[in-house]
Design a protein around this motif. Structure first.
Motif, PDB file in Angstrom:
ATOM      1  N   VAL A 333       0.927  -1.343  -0.084  1.00 30.03           N
ATOM      2  CA  VAL A 333       0.160  -0.203  -0.089  1.00 30.03           C
ATOM      3  C   VAL A 333       0.701   1.396  -0.123  1.00 30.03           C
ATOM      4  N   LYS A 334       0.407   2.324  -0.890  1.00 32.75           N
ATOM      5  CA  LYS A 334       1.060   3.554  -0.799  1.00 32.75           C
ATOM      6  C   LYS A 334      -0.083   4.724  -0.200  1.00 32.75           C
ATOM      7  N   PHE A 335       0.302   5.430   0.687  1.00 31.77           N
ATOM      8  CA  PHE A 335      -0.496   6.501   1.234  1.00 31.77           C
ATOM      9  C   PHE A 335      -0.840   7.704   0.566  1.00 31.77           C
ATOM     10  N   PHE A 336      -1.757   8.195   0.216  1.00 35.32           N
ATOM     11  CA  PHE A 336      -2.310   9.602  -0.291  1.00 35.32           C
ATOM     12  C   PHE A 336      -2.231  10.592   1.009  1.00 35.32           C
ATOM     13  N   ARG A 337      -2.567  10.212   2.049  1.00 34.02           N
ATOM     14  CA  ARG A 337      -2.595  10.937   3.464  1.00 34.02           C
ATOM     15  C   ARG A 337      -2.946  10.122   4.570  1.00 34.02           C
ATOM     16  N   PRO A 338      -2.361  10.346   5.684  1.00 35.60           N
ATOM     17  CA  PRO A 338      -2.609   9.576   6.986  1.00 35.60           C
ATOM     18  C   PRO A 338      -4.033  10.037   7.418  1.00 35.60           C
ATOM     19  N   GLY A 339      -4.298   9.012   8.270  1.00 32.56           N
ATOM     20  CA  GLY A 339      -5.629   9.147   9.170  1.00 32.56           C
ATOM     21  C   GLY A 339      -5.125  10.228  10.255  1.00 32.56           C
ATOM     22  N   TYR A 340      -6.304  10.902  10.925  1.00 30.12           N
ATOM     23  CA  TYR A 340      -6.171  11.937  11.940  1.00 30.12           C
ATOM     24  C   TYR A 340      -7.159  12.050  12.567  1.00 30.12           C
TER      25      TYR A 340
END
Length: 623
Positions: A333-340
């Motif tokens: 997997v590659k991230f677009f944006r992390p959770g927050y």
């Protein structure tokens, strides 16, 4: 720049603000929608979906009253599902997977086509209040814009604080600044405020996922749609979602970051949504569970961005990444944006009237997450009601409210203003004591006449609804009046393992049997002839079937409600042991034990104690 006085100013252009602005403007009020970024109108901040359990009923109610959410949900849908079809119709709930970018675009274009509606991009930093009456807003540039009423729909932006691991920074949403000034002024005016928390999962690159290792989650074979209007059509093709699971290894990797988690190290002290917990909260609270579901949801028709539903988190980004790579199908997997996670200000809704106008300041209305709710649908319905009542007040017309037996929207508003909420409020079917009456299939019959009276629904839609209603009622009467011979019905009963009859009888009684479907009953020549002769469509046939098969449940529900009203003042012993009531929800037991209400009436007003929980309490008390 703003020489004229607006009838209604709506602050914030999320789901609540968009519905509020559309309603006020369509009712003829000069309306201004002011927001920090016009590119983010009706942004889906969290999951790219509309509807779901109880939420789908709300979207249909919004549509029946003349709101826009149902139409936009249809035009931007990439998948449709009717949830809970294996249960009774009171539980059926429509849900669409949405194209996130198209959803926001369609909302903006619909608003731009709405007469009487102006737009302005800037942050509102305060209100102009004179003699306990709101008379306008003040912007961060110092502009004063006058209005006869103001609707605040600030979402998570009021002093918003974003958390990712041990990092935190101000923001109302990822990439957007927080709104300041309003909370402080409202507190000075005498309002009580609080803090709440919500969160969102990481977004990932769908090209990096191995879908062959996941379980396919297709849409319905014959998809329906949300809106009762004829401007939208059901989907002809759909995109699949997928499902995977966490594992003990994933849980262990997540636990490695608990010491850096703002949830566990004290940085976050506000309350999050009970029914949408973060992944770290789930593995902490349900330590005996080896795995949790993850729903892999595409963000649109063409984008490769994917939403990982069920993996909401505020853990450090490196922990999120390492753990998610151990999920089956996510190995690369590659991230677009992390959770927050995000903390924000809200105002306990007990400070509001049923119209959503504040008790302290005349002409000031609150809608959406500012009232402590969570969810697009809950916010949109409040925005609709606030926008309607703001316009009615300016026009010196009677206020508009909905009772608990008229709509889920009525249940939502009544719960908020009478019970308040100490955690993000989410609608469930169990919160409605009249849920057999408040079905998704009859929202148009319940509310379209009200929308027409308000000026939000056109005459064409009203007449179409009236035709559906009259045809369904006539079909039900046909079943009551028409007899069937035993030799004609017994073969059908035998095939369905239903007791045969010895003599002719009314079709209504036969059709009311739980194992006899419309498909079965249409094998009777007179039934099929009636359907063809009266040109009955699928909606009308379904409406009549529900009325026949569930008439007993509806009558029983009404009787139970009357009994509950007679017992409202029944005293509860101070030493009552709530732990004995295993059939009551855990949330209800916890809150009843904590608050120890003196009467049934008081118990029924506690947030999280549903009417069905009160019924359980009455049974245990011998009533």
């Amino acid at each position: 720049m703003f020489e004229n006085v607006y009838d209604v100013i709506v602050v914030g252009a999320g789901h609540a603000g968009s519905e509020a602005a559309a309603a006020a403007a369509n009712m003829g009020s000069a309306t201004l929608l002011i927001t920090m970024n016009l590119q983010n109108i009706a942004q889906m901040s969290c999951n790219p979906a509309m509807g779901g359990i109880a939420k789908g009923q709300i979207v249909r109610e919004i549509d029946a009253l003349g709101g826009y959410s149902g139409i936009v949900s249809d035009t931007s849908a990439i998948q449709f599902k009717m949830l809970n079809k294996s249960k009774g119709p009171a539980m059926w709930s429509p849900r669409v997977q949405s194209d996130r970018m198209r959803f926001a675009e369609d909302w903006r274009l619909m608003l731009e086509r709405t007469p009487n509606l102006d737009f302005y991009q800037e942050m509102v930093s305060g209100l102009i209040v004179e003699n306990h009456k709101v008379v306008g807003v003040r912007t961060s540039l110092g502009l004063e814009i006058r209005a006869k009423s103001v609707v605040l729909t600030n979402g998570t932006f009021l002093n918003g604080l974003i958390h990712i691991g041990d990092k935190n920074f101000g923001g109302g949403r990822a990439g957007e600044r927080a709104a300041t000034g309003i909370t402080e002024q409202l507190v000075q005016l005498g309002f009580e405020s609080g803090r709440m928390k919500t969160g969102t999962p990481p977004r990932v690159d769908g090209r990096s996922l191995d879908y062959s290792k996941m379980i396919v989650q297709p849409g319905d074979e014959v998809p329906e749609k949300f809106s009762y209007s004829d401007v939208t059509k059901p989907l002809t093709h759909q995109r699949d979602c997928h499902m995977s699971y966490t594992s003990p290894l994933v849980h262990d990797l997540l636990r490695e970051g608990f010491d850096r988690s703002p949830m566990f190290n004290g940085r976050i002290q506000s309350t999050g949504p009970r029914y949408c917990p973060s992944i770290e909260d789930k593995i902490n609270r349900f330590a005996t569970k080896d795995r949790h579901q993850l729903f892999v949801e595409p963000e649109g028709w063409n984008t490769v961005e994917v939403y990982v539903n069920g993996f909401s988190t505020s853990l450090p980004e490196d922990v999120q990444f390492k753990a998610l790579r151990s999920v089956e199908g996510f190995e690369k997997v590659k991230f677009f944006r992390p959770g927050y996670a995000i903390e924000y200000d809200y105002f306990p809704p007990t400070q509001l009237k049923h119209t959503l106008e504040t008790k302290l300041v005349r002409g000031l209305f609150f809608a959406g997450q500012i009232n402590g709710t969570t969810g697009y649908e809950e916010a949109a319905s409040q925005g609709l009601m606030a926008g309607i009542n703001a316009a009615l007040q300016v026009q010196e017309r009677d206020e508009f409210t909905l009772k608990r037996n008229e709509a889920y929207i009525g249940v939502l508003v009544d719960d908020l203003i009478t019970k308040g909420t100490e955690e993000p409020y989410r609608m469930f079917t169990s919160r409605a004591e009249y849920r057999t009456l408040l079905r998704q299939d009859n929202a148009d019959l319940r509310l379209t006449p009200k929308g027409y009276e308000l000026g939000l629904v056109c005459e064409k839609r009203l007449k179409r609804m009236e035709e559906k209603h009259s045809k369904a009622e006539a079909f039900v009467e046909f079943f009551k009046d028409t007899s069937v011979q035993s030799q004609d019905i017994n073969p059908i009963l035998e095939v369905n393992n239903s007791a045969v009859v010895n003599q002719s009888g009314k079709l209504f009684k036969i059709f009311a049997r739980p194992n006899i479907s419309m498909e079965d009953i249409r094998k009777i020549d007179s039934v099929e002839a009636y359907i063809q002769g009266h040109d009955l469509d699928k909606e009308t046939i379904e409406q009549a079937e529900i009325q026949v098969k569930y008439s007993g449940y509806i009558d029983k529900e009404k009787n139970n409600a009357e009994k509950l009203n007679r017992l409202e003042d029944l005293k509860i012993p101070s030493d009552f042991d709530y732990s004995l009531m295993k059939s009551m929800s855990t949330e209800a037991r916890q809150k009843l034990e904590k608050i120890k209400p003196r009467t049934i009436s008081q118990a029924s007003r506690i947030s999280g104690v549903s009417p069905s929980d009160v019924s359980v309490l009455l049974v245990y008390m011998g009533r």
